[in-house]
Design an enzyme around this catalytic site. Structure first.
Site, short mmCIF file in Angstrom:
data_model
loop_
_atom_site.label_atom_id
_atom_site.label_comp_id
_atom_site.label_asym_id
_atom_site.label_seq_id
_atom_site.Cartn_x
_atom_site.Cartn_y
_atom_site.Cartn_z
N SER A 271 0.80 -1.22 0.00
CA SER A 271 0.00 0.00 0.00
C SER A 271 0.83 1.28 0.00
O SER A 271 0.45 2.27 -0.62
CB SER A 271 -0.94 0.00 1.20
N ALA B 96 4.59 1.32 -0.27
CA ALA B 96 5.86 1.25 -1.00
C ALA B 96 5.96 -0.06 -1.78
O ALA B 96 5.13 -0.96 -1.64
CB ALA B 96 7.02 1.34 -0.01
N GLN B 97 6.98 -0.13 -2.61
CA GLN B 97 7.31 -1.38 -3.30
C GLN B 97 8.77 -1.69 -3.08
O GLN B 97 9.56 -0.80 -2.73
CB GLN B 97 6.97 -1.31 -4.78
N VAL B 98 9.15 -2.98 -3.26
CA VAL B 98 10.53 -3.39 -2.99
C VAL B 98 11.15 -4.03 -4.22
O VAL B 98 10.49 -4.78 -4.95
CB VAL B 98 10.61 -4.35 -1.77
N LYS C 120 13.59 -0.46 -0.74
CA LYS C 120 12.19 -0.12 -0.51
C LYS C 120 11.97 1.34 -0.92
O LYS C 120 12.66 2.24 -0.45
CB LYS C 120 11.86 -0.30 0.98
N ASP D 141 2.81 -5.50 12.87
CA ASP D 141 2.12 -5.82 11.61
C ASP D 141 2.48 -7.22 11.10
O ASP D 141 3.00 -7.37 9.99
CB ASP D 141 2.50 -4.77 10.55
#
Length: 477
Positions: free
Chosen positions: A144, A146-148, A163, A308
């Site tokens: 939701s 960030a992307q890695v 990231k 989380d």
């Protein structure tokens, strides 16, 4: 002479200005459709007297709603992917919801590589080719916020994970949370006698922190240091931060090789092992014990914990080791809540309704009850909210059914600070149900909770019931 109009720039500004309004409209239209669908169905099903037919009708209604919830979360993305993670748990939501929503893990649309490159070069002040020897254009995953990407730094022999934050995501997520808060206020006044608004306020605070990756890097280092220093072998693997490669919107860390926990069953079957057999059950229990031990130590000994543990953040590595990823959501519990929760854990593990009632008052959980067996229902409520074990013969909790403790005992006030603990326990319960193991975190955490209370001077050695599994703690006393 006036400069020429840049229509593309005007279009982008217009779009960014009205996007929050469009999202709000989409949320309320879709939520109203799902909610009114259930209310109309409740009236319709009340005319059916046959229990089996009622159950079949409920299943069809849940399947219909699941498709609508999935479509809303998928189309809007962002914050609603987090909502899907919370709602789509196998012990809490209807089975039809779980089947549909579990596929949304890490399904956020990826940011194009050109935009990723711009963010990285702006954050680190150098070109990608100067920093990295190799950089995979396609992301490993996109969530939701960030992307890695997998990459390798120049002059290094090991891979790293990069990231990168999605541009413009913060404003949209705050809009989503404020809409959810308004809906929560309505629901707690009409259908659910629980302080949902406080829960959403804590979500707003926690998610707000996730946009600062320097904070995440510090949290990752702090938790890694705590777990590695307090155990001969850490119960979970925590990535090492590459310290000179951290900024507010970009973060580089050690790459941990493993498979997502959601793929564990397939991986076991690939190796010729029966996923429902004894060998698989032993491996699954070991994974669950490692994870819950780490959380027991973080919450009860340190008070600073990863908040989380949804399946997308858990990797299974060689030898059934567990890798714990994504430290954007962490919580630092105040001392009074840490010790109050330790007291509640002991009460749940001992099935002590009087101590549960005392712990609730100490924690600031305000309840109102009109039922006969108030203390027994309070114990059941505590088990439902703060333990991972399901009652005998129950395969899925239905906390909002008429027979549930949460219907018999209204939770009028719930401390915002404690929501992260509640959510963490519920995510751990979802994992235990998903792995097919009925497992009590309260029982495993009891010795850790007793040690915390003892060190704070709130428990004497003679008050600790000696059991074989607690010898090491008693020896330390």
């Amino acid at each position: 002479m006036l400069p020429p109009l840049d229509f593309k720039d005007i279009q982008e500004k217009f779009s960014s200005h009205f996007r929050p309004w469009h999202r709000s409209f989409q949320f309320w239209v879709r939520t109203a459709d799902i909610y009114t669908g259930y209310k109309a169905f409740q009236l319709r099903v009340s005319f059916e007297k046959d229990v089996q037919k009622q159950e079949a009708m409920w299943e069809r209604q849940h399947e219909l709603a699941a498709e609508k919830i999935y479509a809303m979360c998928f189309d809007l993305g962002g914050f609603f992917l987090k909502v899907a993670q919370i709602v789509g748990k196998p012990d809490l939501a209807p089975a039809a919801w779980v089947r549909r929503l579990v596929t949304l893990c890490d399904r956020s649309p990826a940011t194009p590589f050109t935009d990723v490159q711009l963010v990285l070069e702006k954050e680190f002040g150098r070109s990608i080719t100067e920093i990295f020897e190799r950089f995979d254009v396609d992301p490993i995953g996109s969530a939701s916020i960030a992307q890695v990407h997998r990459a390798r730094l120049r002059g290094d022999k090991s891979d790293v994970v990069v990231k990168v934050q999605h541009p413009g995501v913060q404003d949209l997520m705050m809009t989503d949370i404020h809409n959810l808060q308004a809906f929560a206020l309505y629901m707690q006044k009409t259908d659910i006698k629980f302080d949902l608004y406080s829960v959403t306020k804590e979500m707003e605070k926690q998610i707000g922190y996730e946009f600062d990756f320097t904070r995440e890097a510090n949290a990752m280092e702090r938790i890694r240091h705590f777990l590695y220093e307090n155990n001969k072998k850490p119960p979970v693997l925590v990535p090492r931060v590459i310290r000179n490669m951290v900024s507010r919107r970009a973060l580089v860390m050690e790459y941990i090789d493993g498979i997502p926990i959601l793929n564990l069953g397939d991986e076991i079957a690939k190796r010729g092992i029966d996923p429902g057999g004894k060998i698989a059950a032993v491996a699954k229990r070991k994974i669950l014990e490692s994870l819950t031990l780490a959380y027991g130590q973080m919450i009860l000994k340190s008070g600073f914990f990863h908040a989380d543990p949804h399946p997308g953040n858990i990797l299974i590595c060689k030898g059934s080791e567990v890798g714990l990823l994504d430290y954007g959501q962490v919580k630092d519990l105040p001392e009074n809540l840490r010790l109050g929760y330790a007291n509640l854990v002991v009460a749940i593990a001992d099935s002590d309704p009087i101590r549960v009632s005392e712990s609730y008052r100490e924690l600031g959980i305000d309840t109102l009850s009109k039922c006969e067996n108030e203390q027994l229902e309070l114990l059941k409520l505590a088990e439902t909210m703060f333990d991972t074990k399901l009652p005998p013969g129950v395969v899925m909790l239905q906390p909002f059914s008429e027979e549930s403790s949460i219907k018999k005992i209204a939770v009028q006030a719930f401390p915002e600070e404690l929501f992260s603990v509640l959510r963490t326990v519920h995510l751990l319960r979802g994992l235990s149900v998903g792995l097919g193991i009925n497992y009590s975190c309260a029982e495993q955490w009891k010795p850790i909770a007793e040690e915390a209370l003892y060190r704070a001077g709130r428990l004497k050695g003679k008050d600790i019931k000696p059991r074989t599994r607690r010898r090491s703690f008693l020896r330390r006393l």
